[in-house]
Write a protein that holds these residues in place. Sequence first.
Motif, PDB file in Angstrom:
ATOM      1  N   THR A 178       0.122   5.050   1.524  1.00 42.85           N
ATOM      2  CA  THR A 178      -0.790   5.724   2.455  1.00 42.85           C
ATOM      3  C   THR A 178      -0.421   7.193   2.553  1.00 42.85           C
ATOM      4  O   THR A 178       0.747   7.537   2.704  1.00 42.85           O
TER       5      THR A 178
ATOM      6  N   THR B 212       0.819  -1.218   0.000  1.00 44.75           N
ATOM      7  CA  THR B 212       0.000   0.000   0.000  1.00 44.75           C
ATOM      8  C   THR B 212       0.849   1.262   0.000  1.00 44.75           C
ATOM      9  O   THR B 212       2.000   1.278   0.437  1.00 44.75           O
TER      10      THR B 212
ATOM     11  N   ASN C 194      -4.088   3.522  -2.818  1.00 43.63           N
ATOM     12  CA  ASN C 194      -3.857   2.697  -4.013  1.00 43.63           C
ATOM     13  C   ASN C 194      -4.595   1.357  -3.967  1.00 43.63           C
ATOM     14  O   ASN C 194      -4.176   0.397  -4.578  1.00 43.63           O
ATOM     15  N   ARG C 195      -5.714   1.315  -3.245  1.00 44.69           N
ATOM     16  CA  ARG C 195      -6.455   0.067  -3.150  1.00 44.69           C
ATOM     17  C   ARG C 195      -7.928   0.285  -3.510  1.00 44.69           C
ATOM     18  O   ARG C 195      -8.777   0.425  -2.635  1.00 44.69           O
TER      19      ARG C 195
ATOM     20  N   VAL D 212      -5.143   4.988   2.822  1.00 44.00           N
ATOM     21  CA  VAL D 212      -4.523   4.185   1.777  1.00 44.00           C
ATOM     22  C   VAL D 212      -5.080   4.685   0.443  1.00 44.00           C
ATOM     23  O   VAL D 212      -6.293   4.802   0.285  1.00 44.00           O
TER      24      VAL D 212
ATOM     25  N   TYR E  46     -11.926   3.930  -2.857  1.00 43.83           N
ATOM     26  CA  TYR E  46     -10.748   3.226  -2.350  1.00 43.83           C
ATOM     27  C   TYR E  46     -10.969   2.743  -0.926  1.00 43.83           C
ATOM     28  O   TYR E  46     -11.711   3.361  -0.162  1.00 43.83           O
TER      29      TYR E  46
END
Length: 189
Positions: free
Chosen positions: A30, A28, A46-47, A44, A76
């Motif tokens: 963050t 991740t 990128n999820r 976070v 996300y």
Amino acid sequence: MKTFAPSYLKHQFLIAMPHMADPNFAHTLTYIVEHNANGAMGLVVNRPQELNLGDILEQLRPDETPPASTLQVPIYLGGPVQTDRGFVLHSDECSFQATVALEGLSLTTSQDVLLAIAAGVGPKKSLITLGYAGWEAGQLEAELADNAWLNCPFDPAILFAMDSEQRLGAAAKSLGINLSLLTSQAGHA
């Protein structure tokens, strides 16, 4: 005896090291919203989840059909805490009911920002998360000392101009690091 102020990581990125075992944070990137003597809070970035803004608006306003454009706006997973609560990181040209300014960036937690984005009158750039990451006092510092994370300066281009799967590598690259060259054995010599 020398005393020094602790260096806090507010408005920086945290890069999960390849050996990060916690599934909430493996691979991740963050963004640190707040970090002080009482602890830290981050999102976070990128999820992406299966949800989109249209799904959220349907829950908020079941009687209205959300605009088709909202189906293209990803949501996300911001972290494992309060996963039903929305947080919107966005460019700072506009402000809403619950907006906090963060050095050229804003964080909004009120629903009006979602409605503005859906109506096409929201901030120029935004990233919507459900949930956040939280650390108790001293916890993030201990994890950094244990080489669980790297930190790097915040870069709005990484947050707003890149696909989610490119963000982690780009943040590491800003430090001159290729994460794929780091093994999960780092720090265990």
